[in-house]
Design a protein around this motif. Structure first.
Motif, mmCIF file in Angstrom:
data_model
loop_
_atom_site.group_PDB
_atom_site.id
_atom_site.type_symbol
_atom_site.label_atom_id
_atom_site.label_comp_id
_atom_site.label_asym_id
_atom_site.label_seq_id
_atom_site.Cartn_x
_atom_site.Cartn_y
_atom_site.Cartn_z
ATOM 1 N N HIS A 1 0.726 -1.023 0.087
ATOM 2 C CA HIS A 1 0.001 -0.140 -0.062
ATOM 3 C C HIS A 1 0.708 1.236 0.160
ATOM 4 O O HIS A 1 1.963 1.271 0.541
ATOM 5 N N LEU A 2 0.308 2.241 -0.670
ATOM 6 C CA LEU A 2 1.036 3.575 -0.645
ATOM 7 C C LEU A 2 1.106 4.404 0.423
ATOM 8 O O LEU A 2 0.297 4.320 1.394
ATOM 9 N N SER A 3 2.380 4.840 0.890
ATOM 10 C CA SER A 3 2.696 5.708 1.843
ATOM 11 C C SER A 3 2.042 6.809 1.830
ATOM 12 O O SER A 3 1.885 7.594 0.943
ATOM 13 N N PRO A 4 0.869 7.272 3.000
ATOM 14 C CA PRO A 4 0.320 8.594 2.969
ATOM 15 C C PRO A 4 1.184 9.803 2.839
ATOM 16 O O PRO A 4 0.771 10.714 2.157
ATOM 17 N N LEU A 5 2.209 9.749 3.284
ATOM 18 C CA LEU A 5 3.305 10.891 3.253
ATOM 19 C C LEU A 5 4.131 10.842 2.057
ATOM 20 O O LEU A 5 4.502 11.864 1.570
ATOM 21 N N ARG A 6 4.535 9.863 1.319
ATOM 22 C CA ARG A 6 5.406 9.600 0.282
ATOM 23 C C ARG A 6 4.774 9.013 -0.884
ATOM 24 O O ARG A 6 4.870 9.733 -2.027
ATOM 25 N N GLY A 7 4.147 8.093 -0.975
ATOM 26 C CA GLY A 7 3.568 7.623 -2.153
ATOM 27 C C GLY A 7 2.178 8.214 -2.605
ATOM 28 O O GLY A 7 2.227 8.409 -3.931
ATOM 29 N N VAL A 8 1.216 8.438 -1.632
ATOM 30 C CA VAL A 8 0.040 9.138 -2.061
ATOM 31 C C VAL A 8 0.174 10.522 -2.914
ATOM 32 O O VAL A 8 -0.347 10.648 -4.043
ATOM 33 N N PRO A 9 1.320 11.387 -2.353
ATOM 34 C CA PRO A 9 1.241 12.647 -3.295
ATOM 35 C C PRO A 9 1.955 12.193 -4.644
ATOM 36 O O PRO A 9 1.462 13.121 -5.425
ATOM 37 N N VAL A 10 2.785 11.557 -4.673
ATOM 38 C CA VAL A 10 3.535 11.227 -5.987
ATOM 39 C C VAL A 10 2.294 10.652 -7.022
ATOM 40 O O VAL A 10 2.189 11.018 -8.266
ATOM 41 N N TYR A 11 1.564 9.574 -6.340
ATOM 42 C CA TYR A 11 0.551 9.030 -7.374
ATOM 43 C C TYR A 11 -0.539 9.966 -7.592
ATOM 44 O O TYR A 11 -0.874 10.015 -8.814
ATOM 45 N N VAL A 12 -0.960 10.924 -6.889
ATOM 46 C CA VAL A 12 -1.984 11.829 -6.846
ATOM 47 C C VAL A 12 -1.125 12.903 -8.117
ATOM 48 O O VAL A 12 -2.036 13.286 -9.000
ATOM 49 N N GLU A 13 -0.164 13.353 -8.002
ATOM 50 C CA GLU A 13 0.620 14.012 -8.948
ATOM 51 C C GLU A 13 0.485 13.637 -10.353
ATOM 52 O O GLU A 13 0.399 14.314 -11.249
ATOM 53 N N GLU A 14 0.666 12.302 -10.492
ATOM 54 C CA GLU A 14 0.587 11.551 -11.762
ATOM 55 C C GLU A 14 -0.655 11.687 -12.292
ATOM 56 O O GLU A 14 -0.815 11.849 -13.707
ATOM 57 N N ILE A 15 -1.582 11.522 -11.517
ATOM 58 C CA ILE A 15 -3.075 11.647 -12.079
ATOM 59 C C ILE A 15 -3.202 13.005 -12.437
ATOM 60 O O ILE A 15 -3.879 13.329 -13.548
ATOM 61 N N ARG A 16 -2.889 13.966 -11.373
ATOM 62 C CA ARG A 16 -3.293 15.515 -11.972
ATOM 63 C C ARG A 16 -2.449 15.994 -13.206
ATOM 64 O O ARG A 16 -2.994 16.604 -13.868
ATOM 65 N N ASP A 17 -1.282 15.316 -13.323
ATOM 66 C CA ASP A 17 -0.569 15.596 -14.677
ATOM 67 C C ASP A 17 -1.505 15.115 -16.046
ATOM 68 O O ASP A 17 -1.649 15.767 -16.872
ATOM 69 N N VAL A 18 -2.205 14.126 -15.654
ATOM 70 C CA VAL A 18 -3.060 13.332 -16.939
ATOM 71 C C VAL A 18 -4.317 14.563 -16.742
ATOM 72 O O VAL A 18 -4.839 14.954 -18.008
ATOM 73 N N LEU A 19 -5.012 14.659 -15.688
ATOM 74 C CA LEU A 19 -6.061 15.611 -15.799
ATOM 75 C C LEU A 19 -6.025 17.084 -16.304
ATOM 76 O O LEU A 19 -6.658 17.676 -16.829
ATOM 77 N N ASP A 20 -4.672 17.434 -16.076
ATOM 78 C CA ASP A 20 -4.270 18.697 -16.527
ATOM 79 C C ASP A 20 -4.199 18.755 -18.131
ATOM 80 O O ASP A 20 -4.701 19.879 -18.575
#
Length: 169
Positions: A136-155
């Motif tokens: 599972h993704l770490s809330p402190l390190r993994g989740v922000p990177v995961y969300v950033e990559e989703i945001r890049d697609v959404l942008d």
């Protein structure tokens, strides 16, 4: 800054997520964007890989037919450091197969789909920094990177036009 619904189904497989969405079908009538992450638990299972891919295809086909004006943002699977039902080597082989299926098959079948590749997780030396328990993704390190990559697609999507279209209907 928009109305959203988030649902996490810990330990769920593709069919369970599919069944949940079918039960709540009317709830999602106005959704213009679905961001979906599933398949990892299926790849770490005793199911044949052909069953996993068939389940995902059925799931995505359902979403595309039920919500034809919506965009499907589909997340590729990230590596793991531990597994429950397969070997790590087998999971990795299955994960790569699943990701190729998303990129080559699903993206061609469903024109309204976008694939998030999650390339920052592909460095096998770094993956442990993003996970809490090897899975599972770490809330402190993994989740922000995961969300950033989703945001890049959404942008790269024209979200403003999607939301305006939703209000006009």
């Amino acid at each position: 800054n928009h109305k959203c619904f988030f649902k996490s189904m810990s330990g769920a497989n593709i069919k369970q997520i599919y069944e949940f969405l079918k039960l709540k079908e009317n709830f999602f009538d106005q959704c213009k964007l679905f961001v979906i992450t599933c398949g990892s638990n299926d790849c770490d299972s005793k199911n044949e890989m052909s069953q996993v891919l068939d389940s995902y295809l059925e799931f995505v086909t359902y979403l595309n037919m039920t919500y034809p004006k919506s965009i499907l943002v589909l997340n590729q699977l990230i590596p793991r450091e531990s597994t429950r039902f397969t070997t790590l080597q087998e999971f990795e082989k299955r994960r790569v197969c699943f990701n190729n299926f998303l990129e080559k098959t699903i993206s061609n079948l469903v024109s309204s789909s976008k694939i998030v590749k999650h390339t920052k997780f592909e460095n096998k030396e770094e993956i442990k920094n993003y996970l809490t328990d090897g899975i599972h993704l770490s809330p402190l390190r993994g989740v922000p990177v995961y969300v950033e990559e989703i945001r890049d697609v959404l942008d790269n999507l024209d979200i403003i036009d999607i939301i305006k279209e939703n209000k006009d209907e």
